[in-house]
Scaffold this motif. Structure first.
Motif, PDB file in Angstrom:
ATOM      1  N   LEU A   1       2.393  -1.027  -4.838  1.00  0.00           N
ATOM      2  CA  LEU A   1       2.505  -2.196  -5.460  1.00  0.00           C
ATOM      3  C   LEU A   1       3.776  -2.280  -6.477  1.00  0.00           C
ATOM      4  N   ASP A   2       3.764  -1.151  -7.396  1.00  0.00           N
ATOM      5  CA  ASP A   2       4.701  -1.045  -8.348  1.00  0.00           C
ATOM      6  C   ASP A   2       6.112  -0.850  -8.019  1.00  0.00           C
ATOM      7  N   THR A   3       6.187   0.080  -6.696  1.00  0.00           N
ATOM      8  CA  THR A   3       7.459   0.200  -5.982  1.00  0.00           C
ATOM      9  C   THR A   3       8.014  -0.995  -5.359  1.00  0.00           C
ATOM     10  N   THR A   4       6.957  -1.763  -4.590  1.00  0.00           N
ATOM     11  CA  THR A   4       7.328  -2.993  -4.002  1.00  0.00           C
ATOM     12  C   THR A   4       7.717  -4.128  -5.057  1.00  0.00           C
ATOM     13  N   THR A   5       7.268  -4.229  -6.078  1.00  0.00           N
ATOM     14  CA  THR A   5       7.565  -5.121  -7.115  1.00  0.00           C
ATOM     15  C   THR A   5       8.863  -4.784  -7.441  1.00  0.00           C
ATOM     16  N   GLU A   6       9.403  -3.666  -7.610  1.00  0.00           N
ATOM     17  CA  GLU A   6      10.712  -3.340  -8.172  1.00  0.00           C
ATOM     18  C   GLU A   6      11.608  -3.669  -7.094  1.00  0.00           C
ATOM     19  N   LEU A   7      11.371  -3.297  -5.820  1.00  0.00           N
ATOM     20  CA  LEU A   7      12.457  -3.308  -4.680  1.00  0.00           C
ATOM     21  C   LEU A   7      12.576  -4.966  -4.567  1.00  0.00           C
TER      22      LEU A   7
END
Lengths: 371, 394
Positions: free
Chosen positions: B267-273
């Motif tokens: 979720l953190d990675t996706t939010t950033e991307l």
């Protein structure tokens, strides 16, 4: 007059392709996955399926239902092979239905070279955009066109023997171009190793900047093109449907044979009802797909504009995508630790599902489902 | 109710997470592809600024906090999987010796548990078989008494650490006609004649660096004293199977916590991307995407709270409320985490499936967490029976 049956020819097509997919393509899955390419053995196996050739838009067959039956039935084999065939035949479909005689002569013949002629479709843009919302634009430039935009999920990126780019013209109408090469298109991610579908070289992004194409590249536009694009999207949904059906059936067969707590797993409602829900959704998706194909194929009926076609097609695409995700999950879950080891196809389908389900993804039609 | 962690435990988790993202995660892809830990795993773990429980460092342990060991374990497991799954495996001592502690008589505990606890080492747990998974009563590995010895024959799969452990606790039936009560646990040294590692590490979907072995026992002879609880053991040893399953029960919220670590990382990675592509979304879809991200975060919080309750009950109530809460936590967390990761991949499109980022790995890693230590179906059966009696959930 209501007619909900399949023609004998379509019944035979489904059964023959499905049987061949299970018997000859499924055993190739490990090699395809490991090699990262589609070998000659794959092409040979596909060419050996006579019924597939008869439904192949690459051979000039213009039968939307047959195209989708073939795409669905191939889903019973290997996801990578099924997707490769479907995506190249999406290009063939656009040519067969929207190409001039000259374009057909020039391009369709290339599909006879191999069962997996590398062909790239530059249609999808991500961000949930349906065809009516595409932002890739084609501007008139003298006797040609200038194209600008960005696409995603381009298969055989950089390898295509031919490609079709779908865009919108300056009036907002859908327009498509067939090209020999995509020089000038900058791909990203086509060499990435992915979770699955490793033989298909899918680019995450394709930047089209000032690409000049001639007038002879333009396919027929208007409602013919809009309907053809709709069929292409449904063909991918059919592939998802076939893969979902295959892994569900595999899990169901397992549940019949596997004994636990003194009886077959299928004897437990916690197992059989999960499978029943999936079979219900498979049936519902197949019916919806058939209905959408029927409407798109009825060219003499009430005209449909681009928005209406999206409204017809997008929910089915979303439903098939959701079905595949659920079936892939349960296909592993119901087999327990056997589901996660590579001896069974459930593991590979679990990997392929999120990629296939992300190609034509719209959060409006595929909402998050968590408790 | 107050779900706020102590500042000390919060700081422990934050430190572990920040260190792990820098020190552990860069090795994640290679560990996955090579199906093994980094060669310098111990050296990497040595750099951790907080104490870790290490099988290769006798006496090492997680620190204690006022929140209790159960809640501390949840934080530890979530943060370690947030870094990457290989950290857990690098620390993993296995659970065979804990079964010995649970089932063994004093001599057995002294012989097989205490050395592991004091000097370190790894132990394996052999219960699942090709033909018996959730139904442990269907175990077909046999143990036949011949004088002062037992002769074990059979096959195990998904045997955690089987190929590398000092010994394996093997579950076998001493009398097929007698049903579950005849399933007993035996300590089998890995170098015992008749022990065969069929496949050191199975080819599997995810958690590929976690060693799960296929083992065969071919006329494997062990002393009678290797039957756990054979003389003066705990009452629980009367049914080795049920005691072992109870041991698993306590770990189920931890398995859920591991899944949350993967999902939170995704979720953190996706939010950033996604935030980099915000301008590409039509406004109504971006609004929806933002809502979905918030919904996923909320779903993970719900999973966390269920885990906290399960561990709280474990500490303060060893009865049925603990079993139910553990089952609910295990039934809820892993599938929720899987859905979150899968949806993140869809939101990112094909980019989310590239091996250049770790989402696809977390998606593969998380799946087994809904299967081992009790499948989702078994958890539902346990919950049903707890709420409605044994007539439920047939």
């Amino acid at each position: 007059v209501i007619d909900l049956g399949l023609s004998p020819a379509h019944e035979r097509l489904r059964s023959d392709v499905r049987a061949a997919a299970v018997d000859t393509l499924r055993p190739l899955r490990h090699r395809t996955d490991a090699d990262g390419c589609l070998s000659d053995a794959v092409s040979k196996a596909l060419l050996g399926i006579d019924a597939l050739q008869e439904a192949d838009p690459g051979q000039g067959t213009v039968d939307a239902a047959a195209f989708c039956h073939a795409a669905e039935s191939l889903g019973w084999g290997d996801p990578s092979i099924a997707y490769a065939w479907t995506t190249t035949r999406q290009v063939a479909w656009l040519l067969a239905t929207c190409g001039s005689d000259e374009q057909k002569d020039r391009y369709l013949s290339r599909f006879g070279d191999s069962a997996i002629t590398p062909a790239s479709l530059l249609l999808y843009e991500g961000f949930g955009r349906a065809p009516a919302e595409l932002t890739t634009v084609a501007r008139r430039d003298g006797d040609g066109w200038i194209l600008d935009g960005e696409k995603t999920a381009v298969a055989f990126a950089g390898q295509g023997h031919l490609s079709v780019i779908v865009a919108r013209d300056e009036e907002g109408a859908l327009i498509a171009f067939v090209l020999d090469s995509l020089e000038g298109v900058a791909f990203a991610g086509e060499n990435d190793r992915r979770i699955a579908l490793s033989g298909v070289a899918i680019a995450s992004a394709a930047a089209i900047q000032g690409l000049r194409v001639g007038d002879d590249a333009v396919l027929s536009a208007g409602t013919t093109l809009e309907r053809a694009v709709g069929v292409c999207r449904l063909a991918l949904a059919a592939t998802c449907l076939g893969i979902a059906d295959a892994t569900t059936r595999y899990a169901a067969d397992w549940s019949i044979e596997r004994i636990a707590f003194g009886r077959p797993l299928a004897g437990f409602q916690g197992v059989s009802f999960v499978l029943a829900d999936l079979f219900m959704e498979i049936e519902s998706t197949r019916i919806g797909l058939g209905n959408a194909l029927s409407v798109l194929s009825a060219t003499d009926a009430t005209p449909l504009d681009a928005g209406q076609i999206d409204e017809l097609v997008s929910p089915i695409v979303g439903q098939a995508s959701h079905l595949l995700r659920d079936a892939a999950r349960e296909g592993v879950e119901l087999m327990g630790v056997h589901g996660v080891i590579t001896e069974h196809p459930a593991e590979l389908i679990f990997r392929a599902a999120p990629l296939l389900a992300s190609i034509d993804f719209d959060p409006l039609h595929n909402p998050l489902v968590v408790r | 109710m107050d779900f706020e962690l102590s500042p000390e435990l919060t700081e422990f988790g934050r430190t572990l997470k920040e260190w792990g993202v820098q020190a552990i995660r860069p090795y994640a892809r290679r560990a996955d592809e090579e199906h093994s830990l980094p060669a310098n795993a111990a050296d990497i773990v040595d750099t951790c600024p907080v104490p870790l429980p290490r099988f290769d460092r006798p006496g090492s342990a997680l620190p204690s906090f006022s929140d209790g060991d159960g809640v501390r374990d949840l934080v530890f497991y979530e943060m370690s999987s947030y870094c990457d799954a290989w950290l857990s495996e690098a620390l993993n001592a296995g659970i065979g010796h804990t079964v010995v502690k649970l089932l063994g008589n004093p001599d057995q505990v002294k012989k097989w548990y205490e050395p592991i606890a004091t000097r370190g080492g790894r132990t394996a747990f052999g219960m699942s078989e090709p033909g018996a998974g959730s139904d442990t009563g269907g175990i077909t590995t046999t143990a036949v008494r011949h004088g002062d010895e037992w002769v074990i024959n059979g096959a195990k799969m998904y045997c955690s650490l089987g190929a590398v452990a000092d010994y394996i606790v093997v579950f076998a039936t001493t009398d097929k006609a007698a049903g579950r009560s005849a399933i007993k646990a035996f300590v089998v040294e890995r170098d015992n004649p008749g022990v065969c590692v069929v496949r050191a590490n199975e080819e599997k979907l995810g958690l590929r660096c976690w060693v799960t072995s296929q083992m065969a026992f071919d006329d494997c002879v062990v002393p009678a004293a290797n039957l756990l609880g054979s003389a003066g053991g705990s009452a629980a040893a009367a049914s080795g199977q049920s005691a072992a399953l109870n041991a698993l029960n306590g770990n189920r919220p931890n398995v859920s916590a591991i899944s949350i670590g993967f999902a939170q990382a995704a979720l953190d990675t996706t939010t950033e991307l996604l935030s980099e592509h915000r301008g590409s979304y039509p406004p109504h879809r971006w609004s929806l995407v933002r809502t979905q991200l918030e919904n996923m975060s909320a779903a993970l919080d719900r999973s966390r709270r269920l885990n906290y309750v399960a561990q709280w009950n474990r500490t303060y109530d060893a009865g049925s409320a603990q079993r139910r809460a553990a089952s609910i936590a295990k039934a809820y967390g892993p599938p929720t985490s899987e859905r979150v990761i899968r949806y993140c991949m869809q939101l990112l499109g094909p980019e989310g499936t590239s091996k250049d980022i770790l989402l696809e790995k977390w998606y593969r890693d998380v799946k087994i967490l809904d299967i081992f230590e009790g499948t989702g179906q078994i958890m539902r059966m346990l919950i049903s029976r707890d709420m409605m009696g044994r007539a439920a959930a047939a």
